[in-house]
Write a protein that holds these residues in place. Structure first.
Motif, short mmCIF file in Angstrom:
data_model
loop_
_atom_site.label_atom_id
_atom_site.label_comp_id
_atom_site.label_asym_id
_atom_site.label_seq_id
_atom_site.Cartn_x
_atom_site.Cartn_y
_atom_site.Cartn_z
N LEU A 76 36.04 27.18 52.03
CA LEU A 76 35.11 27.31 53.16
C LEU A 76 33.71 27.69 52.68
CD1 LEU A 76 37.33 29.12 55.83
CD2 LEU A 76 36.63 26.71 55.80
N ALA A 77 33.65 28.53 51.65
CA ALA A 77 32.35 28.94 51.12
C ALA A 77 31.62 27.76 50.50
CB ALA A 77 32.53 30.06 50.09
N TRP A 90 32.06 24.63 51.36
CA TRP A 90 31.63 23.80 52.50
C TRP A 90 30.40 24.40 53.16
CZ3 TRP A 90 31.27 25.21 57.65
CH2 TRP A 90 30.98 24.16 58.55
N ALA A 91 30.37 25.73 53.33
CA ALA A 91 29.21 26.37 53.95
C ALA A 91 27.96 26.16 53.12
CB ALA A 91 29.48 27.86 54.13
N ALA A 149 26.88 22.47 53.57
CA ALA A 149 26.36 22.26 54.92
C ALA A 149 24.98 22.89 55.09
CB ALA A 149 27.33 22.84 55.95
N ALA A 150 24.79 24.10 54.54
CA ALA A 150 23.50 24.76 54.65
C ALA A 150 22.43 24.01 53.86
CB ALA A 150 23.61 26.20 54.14
N THR A 194 29.14 33.98 52.30
CA THR A 194 30.52 33.80 52.73
C THR A 194 31.49 34.51 51.79
OG1 THR A 194 29.94 31.64 53.63
CG2 THR A 194 32.27 32.10 53.33
N TRP A 237 21.49 21.01 55.89
CA TRP A 237 20.76 21.42 57.08
C TRP A 237 19.29 21.70 56.74
CZ3 TRP A 237 18.42 26.25 57.89
CH2 TRP A 237 17.90 26.44 59.18
N ALA A 242 24.11 30.63 51.29
CA ALA A 242 25.21 30.51 52.25
C ALA A 242 26.56 30.69 51.57
CB ALA A 242 25.14 29.15 52.95
N PHE A 243 26.70 30.12 50.38
CA PHE A 243 27.94 30.27 49.62
C PHE A 243 28.20 31.73 49.27
CE2 PHE A 243 29.81 30.73 45.39
CZ PHE A 243 31.06 30.15 45.60
#
Length: 264
Positions: free
Chosen positions: A168-169, A171-172, A175-176, A201, A179, A197-198
């Motif tokens: 998830l980290a 992916w975050a 994604a960030a 998380t 973005w 972001a990584f």
């Protein structure tokens, strides 16, 4: 048109060889440390059996004294069997991981927006960070002789949670980074936003998850970290060979992957 089956077969073959070579690394580097840890465990057990504080209970019950000293439990699998099983386990794990890697590559190929070789290497790097590094830094592995058997369920669950959080980290972070690209940011800013972001998380997860440390103070610290580094080296070997091998298989045997593979 390249078929999904051809990509999957290549992933299975590359993963099989990567697992075999990772098992070789574990056998050469890690097995001596495991033998040393087992020797320490056996020495502690022998010292405990000769401890005067435990001898009283042995003499109180003559019916169990002969059984406790005369028939010690033997391991279900001998050390030689465990060494042979190491190669089988790492080979099967590598093949399974290679198949999953091929599926992920096929599904994410169009989203990565780069060449096939770089896509394979990037996917391997992301998997290594999320599946290996994030759990390792929170819950580093310990030799088989270390740890309370009563907490094995708790340790397994927390490790799996850390693994999921690692993915998830990653992916975050991705994604960030994407973005931030909407605002026309330069590449290093995108990298900084994704890294932040990584890390956010991962740090939040580390603070929430319980701390587990069951290593006895008397256990040699040098042996402990040699085992942990050998374990990390085994995983590093596996993921490095998987990424490099799959990238080579794509370039040399399949060429550029057609975008219609995803639909197939």
């Amino acid at each position: 048109m390249r078929t999904f089956g051809s990509l999957l077969v290549r992933g299975l073959i590359v993963g099989l060889f990567a697992g075999l070579l990772a098992g070789t690394f574990a056998y050469v580097v890690g097995e001596p440390d495991i033998d040393s840890a087992i020797a320490i465990e056996e020495a502690n057990a022998a010292a405990h059996s000769h401890d005067p504080s435990t001898a009283e209970h042995t003499h109180d019950d003559s019916s169990t004294a002969g059984h406790s000293h005369g028939a010690e439990e033997k391991p279900l699998v001998s050390r030689d069997g465990q060494r042979a099983g190491l190669f089988l386990a790492t080979s099967l794990y590598g093949a399974a991981l290679g198949g999953i890697f091929a599926v992920g590559f096929t599904l994410l190929r169009r989203r990565l927006r780069t060449s096939d070789s770089y896509a394979a290497l990037g996917l391997a790097a992301a998997g290594y960070v999320g599946i290996v590094l994030v759990p390792f830094l929170k819950y580093p592995p310990t030799p088989p002789a270390v740890g309370d058997p009563d907490t094995i369920t708790k340790r397994t669950i927390t490790y799996l949670l850390t693994l999921v959080i690692g993915l998830l980290a990653v992916w975050a972070g991705v994604a960030a980074s994407r973005w931030s690209a909407r605002f026309g940011s330069v590449p290093w800013i995108r990298l900084a936003v994704g890294g932040a972001a990584f890390l956010a998380t991962v740090v939040a997860a580390y603070l929430i998850l319980p701390a587990i440390n069951e290593v006895p103070e008397t256990f040699p610290a040098t042996l402990l970290w040699k085992f942990r580094l050998a374990s990390l080296g085994t995983q590093t070997t596996l993921w490095l060979l998987l990424g490099l091998g799959y990238a080579a298989a794509i370039d040399r045997r399949t060429g550029k992957v057609d975008s219609e593979v995803v639909a197939a």
